[in-house]
Design a protein around this motif. Structure first.
Motif, PDB file in Angstrom:
ATOM      1  N   UNK A 106      -9.673  12.832 -10.389  1.00  0.00           N
ATOM      2  CA  UNK A 106     -11.311  13.175 -10.720  1.00  0.00           C
ATOM      3  C   UNK A 106     -10.704  14.335 -11.933  1.00  0.00           C
ATOM      4  N   UNK A 107     -10.000  14.884 -11.899  1.00  0.00           N
ATOM      5  CA  UNK A 107      -9.269  15.281 -13.281  1.00  0.00           C
ATOM      6  C   UNK A 107      -8.730  14.553 -14.409  1.00  0.00           C
ATOM      7  N   UNK A 108      -9.034  13.542 -14.250  1.00  0.00           N
ATOM      8  CA  UNK A 108      -9.456  12.209 -15.724  1.00  0.00           C
ATOM      9  C   UNK A 108      -9.809  12.636 -15.425  1.00  0.00           C
ATOM     10  N   UNK A 109     -11.231  12.093 -14.995  1.00  0.00           N
ATOM     11  CA  UNK A 109     -11.795  11.921 -15.365  1.00  0.00           C
ATOM     12  C   UNK A 109     -13.287  12.856 -15.976  1.00  0.00           C
ATOM     13  N   UNK A 110     -13.077  14.430 -15.654  1.00  0.00           N
ATOM     14  CA  UNK A 110     -13.193  15.684 -16.206  1.00  0.00           C
ATOM     15  C   UNK A 110     -13.027  15.429 -17.812  1.00  0.00           C
ATOM     16  N   UNK A 111     -11.590  14.712 -17.806  1.00  0.00           N
ATOM     17  CA  UNK A 111     -11.022  15.178 -18.962  1.00  0.00           C
ATOM     18  C   UNK A 111     -12.233  14.519 -19.773  1.00  0.00           C
ATOM     19  N   UNK A 112     -11.758  12.817 -19.688  1.00  0.00           N
ATOM     20  CA  UNK A 112     -12.758  11.858 -20.117  1.00  0.00           C
ATOM     21  C   UNK A 112     -13.923  12.658 -20.738  1.00  0.00           C
ATOM     22  N   UNK A 113     -14.546  13.258 -19.594  1.00  0.00           N
ATOM     23  CA  UNK A 113     -15.489  13.067 -19.668  1.00  0.00           C
ATOM     24  C   UNK A 113     -16.134  14.537 -20.751  1.00  0.00           C
ATOM     25  N   UNK A 114     -15.493  15.222 -20.914  1.00  0.00           N
ATOM     26  CA  UNK A 114     -15.491  16.583 -22.083  1.00  0.00           C
ATOM     27  C   UNK A 114     -15.363  16.127 -22.898  1.00  0.00           C
ATOM     28  N   UNK A 115     -14.101  14.830 -23.582  1.00  0.00           N
ATOM     29  CA  UNK A 115     -14.118  14.027 -24.539  1.00  0.00           C
ATOM     30  C   UNK A 115     -14.784  13.224 -25.247  1.00  0.00           C
ATOM     31  N   UNK A 116     -15.648  12.841 -24.850  1.00  0.00           N
ATOM     32  CA  UNK A 116     -17.062  11.981 -24.229  1.00  0.00           C
ATOM     33  C   UNK A 116     -18.491  13.299 -25.034  1.00  0.00           C
ATOM     34  N   UNK A 117     -18.327  14.110 -24.302  1.00  0.00           N
ATOM     35  CA  UNK A 117     -19.325  15.625 -24.985  1.00  0.00           C
ATOM     36  C   UNK A 117     -19.606  16.401 -26.102  1.00  0.00           C
ATOM     37  N   UNK A 118     -18.222  15.565 -26.419  1.00  0.00           N
ATOM     38  CA  UNK A 118     -17.673  17.381 -27.235  1.00  0.00           C
ATOM     39  C   UNK A 118     -18.381  16.365 -28.711  1.00  0.00           C
ATOM     40  N   UNK A 119     -19.888  16.579 -29.124  1.00  0.00           N
ATOM     41  CA  UNK A 119     -20.655  15.767 -30.125  1.00  0.00           C
ATOM     42  C   UNK A 119     -19.322  15.787 -31.317  1.00  0.00           C
ATOM     43  N   UNK A 120     -18.456  16.961 -31.910  1.00  0.00           N
ATOM     44  CA  UNK A 120     -18.110  17.357 -33.248  1.00  0.00           C
ATOM     45  C   UNK A 120     -17.091  15.812 -33.134  1.00  0.00           C
ATOM     46  N   UNK A 121     -16.006  16.142 -31.850  1.00  0.00           N
ATOM     47  CA  UNK A 121     -14.934  15.532 -32.626  1.00  0.00           C
ATOM     48  C   UNK A 121     -15.552  13.434 -32.188  1.00  0.00           C
ATOM     49  N   UNK A 122     -16.386  13.393 -31.102  1.00  0.00           N
ATOM     50  CA  UNK A 122     -17.159  12.029 -31.212  1.00  0.00           C
ATOM     51  C   UNK A 122     -17.345  11.854 -32.420  1.00  0.00           C
ATOM     52  N   UNK A 123     -17.873  12.511 -33.568  1.00  0.00           N
ATOM     53  CA  UNK A 123     -18.782  12.499 -34.662  1.00  0.00           C
ATOM     54  C   UNK A 123     -17.523  12.172 -35.886  1.00  0.00           C
ATOM     55  N   UNK A 124     -16.384  12.853 -35.216  1.00  0.00           N
ATOM     56  CA  UNK A 124     -15.708  12.463 -36.383  1.00  0.00           C
ATOM     57  C   UNK A 124     -15.033  11.238 -35.954  1.00  0.00           C
ATOM     58  N   UNK A 125     -14.310  10.942 -34.797  1.00  0.00           N
ATOM     59  CA  UNK A 125     -13.911   9.881 -34.184  1.00  0.00           C
ATOM     60  C   UNK A 125     -15.011   8.043 -35.301  1.00  0.00           C
ATOM     61  N   UNK A 126     -16.016   8.237 -34.640  1.00  0.00           N
ATOM     62  CA  UNK A 126     -17.513   7.547 -34.931  1.00  0.00           C
ATOM     63  C   UNK A 126     -16.874   7.587 -36.670  1.00  0.00           C
ATOM     64  N   UNK A 127     -16.937   8.137 -37.160  1.00  0.00           N
ATOM     65  CA  UNK A 127     -16.865   8.534 -38.617  1.00  0.00           C
ATOM     66  C   UNK A 127     -15.907   8.211 -39.403  1.00  0.00           C
ATOM     67  N   UNK A 128     -14.464   7.953 -38.460  1.00  0.00           N
ATOM     68  CA  UNK A 128     -13.135   7.722 -39.042  1.00  0.00           C
ATOM     69  C   UNK A 128     -13.407   5.713 -39.327  1.00  0.00           C
TER      70      UNK A 128
END
Length: 528
Positions: free
Chosen positions: A124-146
Motif C-alpha cells: 500500500x505504501x509502495x503504491x502510494x509512492x508510485x502514485x506520488x511519482x506519477x502525479x509529479x508533473x515536473x518530475x514526469x516531464x523531466x523524465x519524458x524529456x530526457x
C-alpha cells in the motif's frame, strides 16, 4: 604523420569489425536500498566506465544510496524507505527466532505468514509512492524529456517496474526477489514436484510429505499475490494504465532478467530465453588487506583465521547468544575476526578481534581464512563460493534459511539454529568444519565450478544491458505464455473439450447399444 602511417591506420580501421558499443546511452535506474544497492552500484560503476549516462531515483532518506556521486545523477523521490523503520526488521527477526521452536512443517508457514502480514501495508505504501511519482508533473516531464534508452531496476520493490511501464521504456531487471519469492517462480515454469518454493526450506529431492508442504507453500504464495499484493495497486493501474494491467503482467513485460544466481548454488530447474544468470558478479580477487588486519592474519600461524559477519542486523541477537559465541571462540586455537557493533561480550578471548566493519571479500580470499560464519545473505554466500570457503550458518530471516540449506546439501556448510545456540553446540559445529576436510574440499569444488564459465558474470550482465539498448528491447525473447489466460496456459479448455467429446462419444455408444438391445428384445417378444 606520414602518408604510409595514415594508410596503415586506415587499413586497420577498415579491417576491424564495427563496434557494438552503445556508450553514451541514457539509463534510468530505480534501485532498492540496503544490500540490494551494493549489487546495483557495482553494475552502475561498470556502465559508467563504458560511457553511459546514469540517473538514479532515490529516497531523500535513503540508508545507503548517496545523493552525490561521480558516476550518476540522482533525483529524490518518495520511496518506501521514507516510512520504513529498521526496528521493524529487528522485531521480525526476534519473532522468527521464537517461532523456530515450532515443528519444521509448521514454522515455515508461520514465517511466511509474518511476511504476509507486512506485505499488505508495505505494498500500500509502495503504491502510494508510485502514485506520488506519477502525479509529479515536473518530475514526469523531466523524465519524458530526457528520452532514456532503458530502465534498469530491482523488482523486489515494484516502483521501478511501474515507472518503466508508464514511460514505455525497455526494462532490464537486476533481480533475485520479486513480490512473494524468487523471480524464477514468476517467469519460469516451476513444477512443485522438484522446485522448492521460497521459504519452504526444502531441496529438490522431496518425499511425499515434503511435496505436500511445497504445494501448500505454492498455493499460499498465489493467495498472497492475487489477494494481498495485487489489490494494493488496483486504483493506480486503473488511473494510469490500460484496462487489464496488473502488477504481474507489468513485471513479465521486462526484456531481460539479470538473475543473481548460478546453478552451482541453485537447484536445477526450467528457465526462459530472457533469463540471464549473473550469480556472483560482484565477486573479485582479494585485494591486499590494511596493515593491521594483515598482521593479525599472519599471526594466526598454521591454525588460520575464522571470519564472522552477520551484516547490519547483528544487534538482533540476544546478549546471551553473543556471550556463548564469544566463549566458544575463546577455546579455539584459530584467530577470529568478528564484525560486531554493540556491548563487548564479557567472555571475549584474546584471540578474537572485534571490528565495526571488515573488508569481507578480501578476507574471504585470504589464504589464512578457514571458515566464514554468516547469516546466509546471498552476497556473502556467493563470495564464500567464489573463494572456496566453507560456511557455518546462523540464519535469521527471509531467504537466509533457504540459502544455507543449498550450501548444506552440497556439503559446504553447517547450520546452527540461533534460538537453540549454546556454547557447546556452536563450538562442536565450528570444530567439525575446521577439522573435517570434506567441507573445504566441497567448497573448493564449488569455487572451481563457479569460476569455470566462458564469460565473466559482470561482462555477461553488461552485454545484455547494452543488447537491449542496441535493439531497443528484446521482445523476441519473451514467451507468449505470458499473454495466455490461466485456463489456456494449463490447457484446461482443451481438457474440458476432450472430456466433452469423450463423454459424448461414450454416451452415444451406450445410447446406440441400448437402442439396439431394445429393438432386439421387441422383435423377440413379437416372435413369441
Amino acid at each position: 604523420m606520414s602518408t604510409t602511417a595514415s594508410i596503415f591506420l586506415a587499413l586497420i580501421c577498415f579491417l576491424l569489425p564495427p563496434s557494438t558499443s552503445c556508450g553514451g546511452s541514457k539509463i534510468l535506474v530505480v534501485p532498492v536500498d540496503g544490500s540490494h544497492w551494493i549489487n546495483m552500484k557495482i553494475i552502475l560503476e561498470e556502465l559508467h566506465s563504458r560511457g553511459h549516462q546514469i540517473t538514479v531515483l532515490r529516497s531523500a532518506k535513503s540508508w545507503y544510496i548517496p545523493s552525490n556521486s561521480s558516476i550518476y545523477t540522482s533525483i529524490n523521490v518518495p520511496m518506501l524507505e521514507d516510512e520504513a523503520d529498521r526496528d521493524f526488521y529487528i522485531t521480525m527477526i526476534q519473532d522468527v527466532m521464537y517461532r523456530r521452536s515450532y515443528p519444521n512443517f509448521i514454522r515455515t508457514f508461520y514465517q511466511q505468514y509474518l511476511l504476509t502480514s507486512a506485505l499488505g501495508d508495505g505494498h500500500m505504501i509502495l503504491a502510494k509512492s508510485a502514485g506520488k511519482i506519477l502525479e509529479d508533473v515536473v518530475l514526469m516531464k523531466r523524465l519524458w524529456d530526457t528520452k532514456f534508452d532503458l530502465v534498469l531496476t530491482d523488482p523486489a520493490l515494484p516502483v521501478g517496474v511501474i515507472l518503466g511501464g508508464y514511460l514505455k521504456l525497455p526494462m532490464v531487471y537486476n533481480v533475485r526477489w520479486i513480490n512473494t519469492g524468487e523471480g524464477h517462480l514468476t517467469i519460469a515454469p516451476s513444477p512443485v514436484s522438484y522446485v522448492p518454493i521460497s521459504g519452504s526450506e526444502l531441496h529438490d529431492q522431496m518425499d511425499f510429505q515434503e511435496r505436500i508442504k511445497n504445494m501448500l507453500h505454492y498455493l499460499y504464495s498465489v493467495y498472497e499475490q492475487y489477494f494481498i499484493i495485487n489489490p494494493a495497486y488496483t486504483d493506480l493501474f486503473q488511473k494510469y494504465f490500460p484496462p487489464g494491467t496488473d502488477l504481474v503482467s507489468l513485471e513479465l513485460s521486462a526484456d531481460i532478467w539479470l538473475f543473481r544466481a548460478d546453478f552451482v548454488f541453485e537447484f536445477p530447474r526450467p528457465t526462459m530465453p530472457n533469463m540471464v544468470y549473473i550469480g556472483g558478479f560482484q565477486c573479485k580477487e582479494a585485494q591486499p588487506l590494511p596493515d593491521e588486519l594483515e598482521a593479525f592474519m599472519k599471526s594466526s600461524g598454521e591454525h588460520g583465521v575464522v571470519i564472522m559477519s552477520l551484516g547490519t542486523l547483528v544487534s538482533a541477537l540476544p546478549h546471551g547468544i553473543t556471550e556463548d559465541i564469544a566463549a566458544a571462540f575463546a577455546e579455539l586455537p584459530q584467530k577470529v575476526i568478528w564484525r560486531f557493533d554493540g556491548e563487548k561480550p564479557s567472555t571475549l578471548g584474546k584471540n578474537t578481534k572485534l571490528v565495526k566493519w571488515l573488508p569481507q571479500k578480501d578476507l574471504l580470499g585470504h589464504p589464512k581464512t578457514k571458515v566464514f560464519i554468516a547469516h546466509g545473505g546471498t552476497n556473502g554466500m556467493y563470495e564464500a563460493i567464489y573463494h572456496g570457503v566453507p560456511v557455518l550458518g546462523l540464519p535469521l530471516l527471509f531467504d537466509q534459511f533457504d540459502n544455507l540449506l543449498r550450501l548444506k546439501v552440497r556439503g559446504a556448510a553447517r547450520v546452527v539454529e540461533v534460538r537453540s545456540l549454546t556454547k557447546d553446540n556452536f563450538l562442536e559445529a565450528l570444530k567439525d568444519i575446521l577439522e573435517n576436510p570434506s567441507y573445504h574440499k566441497n567448497s573448493q569444488r564449488l569455487s572451481k565450478l563457479h569460476r569455470d564459465r566462458p564469460m565473466s558474470a559482470m561482462d555477461t550482465a553488461i552485454f545484455w544491458i547494452e543488447y537491449v539498448i542496441r535493439n531497443k528491447g528484446a521482445a523476441h525473447l519473451r514467451s507468449t505464455a505470458f499473454s495466455l489466460p490461466w485456463y489456456s496456459y494449463f490447457c484446461l479448455d482443451v481438457a474440458v473439450f476432450l472430456l466433452a467429446i469423450t463423454g459424448t462419444s461414450i454416451w452415444g455408444f451406450i445410447f446406440v447399444c441400448r437402442l439396439l438391445c431394445c429393438r432386439k428384445s421387441t422383435k423377440k417378444a413379437k416372435a413369441e
